[in-house]
Design a protein around this motif. Sequence first.
Motif, short mmCIF file in Angstrom:
data_model
loop_
_atom_site.label_atom_id
_atom_site.label_comp_id
_atom_site.label_asym_id
_atom_site.label_seq_id
_atom_site.Cartn_x
_atom_site.Cartn_y
_atom_site.Cartn_z
N ASP A 47 32.61 23.92 4.08
CA ASP A 47 33.04 24.33 5.17
C ASP A 47 34.00 23.92 6.57
OD1 ASP A 47 32.91 26.73 3.63
OD2 ASP A 47 30.77 27.46 4.32
N ARG A 48 33.27 22.81 6.95
CA ARG A 48 34.26 23.15 8.52
C ARG A 48 35.03 21.54 8.22
NH1 ARG A 48 29.23 19.83 10.63
NH2 ARG A 48 30.87 18.88 12.65
N MET A 49 35.05 20.82 7.09
CA MET A 49 36.27 20.36 6.93
C MET A 49 37.31 21.69 6.91
SD MET A 49 37.30 17.82 6.59
CE MET A 49 36.40 16.08 6.31
N ARG A 50 37.76 22.16 5.54
CA ARG A 50 38.39 22.84 5.21
C ARG A 50 39.49 23.22 6.70
NH1 ARG A 50 36.03 26.44 3.30
NH2 ARG A 50 35.13 25.34 1.04
N ALA A 51 38.25 23.41 7.53
CA ALA A 51 38.89 24.38 8.63
C ALA A 51 39.39 23.32 9.61
CB ALA A 51 38.26 25.04 10.05
N LEU A 52 38.98 22.05 9.60
CA LEU A 52 39.71 20.84 10.02
C LEU A 52 41.24 20.26 8.99
CD1 LEU A 52 39.67 18.25 12.04
CD2 LEU A 52 39.04 17.50 10.99
N MET A 53 41.18 20.66 8.17
CA MET A 53 42.21 20.62 8.08
C MET A 53 43.58 21.64 8.04
SD MET A 53 40.66 19.28 4.49
CE MET A 53 42.43 18.75 3.03
N LEU A 54 43.32 22.40 7.92
CA LEU A 54 43.56 23.46 8.12
C LEU A 54 44.02 23.81 9.56
CD1 LEU A 54 41.96 26.81 6.11
CD2 LEU A 54 44.37 25.95 5.67
N SER A 55 43.36 22.98 10.61
CA SER A 55 43.83 23.25 11.85
C SER A 55 45.72 22.50 11.34
CB SER A 55 42.94 22.78 12.52
OG SER A 55 42.73 21.00 12.29
N HIS A 124 55.03 19.49 -11.19
CA HIS A 124 55.05 20.38 -10.23
C HIS A 124 56.02 20.69 -8.86
CE1 HIS A 124 51.18 20.62 -12.36
NE2 HIS A 124 50.71 19.50 -11.71
N GLY A 125 56.99 19.34 -8.74
CA GLY A 125 58.00 19.70 -7.44
C GLY A 125 57.96 19.21 -6.30
N THR A 126 58.69 19.56 -5.84
CA THR A 126 58.53 19.13 -3.69
C THR A 126 57.72 20.15 -3.93
OG1 THR A 126 60.62 20.36 -3.44
CG2 THR A 126 60.35 17.75 -4.64
N PHE A 127 57.09 20.01 -1.97
CA PHE A 127 56.58 20.99 -1.23
C PHE A 127 56.46 20.63 -0.33
CE2 PHE A 127 54.37 19.46 -5.55
CZ PHE A 127 53.59 21.45 -6.01
N ASP A 128 56.17 21.05 0.97
CA ASP A 128 56.47 21.44 2.40
C ASP A 128 54.71 20.01 2.54
OD1 ASP A 128 58.58 22.77 3.70
OD2 ASP A 128 58.19 24.25 2.26
N ALA A 129 53.57 20.53 2.28
CA ALA A 129 52.68 19.72 2.58
C ALA A 129 51.87 19.77 1.50
CB ALA A 129 51.94 20.48 3.76
N VAL A 130 50.97 18.89 1.42
CA VAL A 130 49.99 18.21 0.20
C VAL A 130 48.22 18.78 0.78
CG1 VAL A 130 49.43 16.72 -1.25
CG2 VAL A 130 51.37 17.44 -1.65
N PHE A 131 48.15 19.37 -0.04
CA PHE A 131 46.57 19.16 0.74
C PHE A 131 45.88 18.77 -0.47
CE2 PHE A 131 45.31 21.95 4.50
CZ PHE A 131 46.34 21.62 5.59
N ALA A 132 44.73 18.01 0.11
CA ALA A 132 43.98 17.10 -0.57
C ALA A 132 42.35 16.91 -0.18
CB ALA A 132 44.50 15.98 -1.54
N MET A 133 42.08 18.14 -0.89
CA MET A 133 39.92 18.24 -0.16
C MET A 133 39.37 17.07 -1.02
SD MET A 133 37.45 20.57 1.83
CE MET A 133 35.76 20.94 1.93
N ASP A 134 38.72 16.72 -1.43
CA ASP A 134 37.39 16.13 -1.51
C ASP A 134 37.82 15.47 -2.90
OD1 ASP A 134 36.19 15.97 1.19
OD2 ASP A 134 35.31 17.64 0.24
#
Length: 218
Positions: A47-55, A124-134
């Motif tokens: 939960d804390r890591m998800r919040a850090l990444m979203l920041s 999958h195409g192109t993206f403005d951002a990629v998130f890869a949590m764990d």
Amino acid sequence: MTASPAYDATRARVETYFDRTATRTWERLTSDAPVSRIRQTVRAGRDRMRALMLSRLPLDLRGARILDAGCGAGQMSAELAARGADVLGVDLSPQLIGIAEARMPAELRPRVQFVAGDMLDTAHGTFDAVFAMDSLIYYDRHDLNTALGRLAQRTELIVFTVAPKTTLLTAMWWAGKLFPRSDRSPVMVPQAPGRLNAASVGRIASGFYISECMEMRR
């Protein structure tokens, strides 16, 4: 950049674990269901890591297309969609994709698409951002860098996590006892963050969960 046989073998182990061996374990871990004290530390750390990444992103993501690479049960996808982003959640496990789809709040569903498959698929195409949590923590440094390189071709920002090379995680890596044998996860590969072509954002340590957030920008 092509995946190595080692990458393909690791990906197959990860798929088997999450789609067959421990689906129910991860369904509980990513919910409010009671779990053991050990898994409580993992849940809190995630939960804390998800919040850090979203920041690392603005609160208003309207108009942005984001890849949730290795989306699991869809928690990150929901958070991104709640900020207005159009989200593609990709995971190797069709079972976890099913859980993610079932959990997605009705008001967010128009902005989220879930796909079972390889997060590196160029279709999958192109993206403005990629998130890869764990989702990249099981690969050696060569395959990790290859994966990041392939993702970087389709986005300007990658926010991801690695298992940092600490004494505790190295001991776990050798012992292979992070979880009970019946549902033990694929072996994490501890990384030295300073040897990766990315900037460290911060580290979360919560009991049995230790993870480092990294950021790569083009």
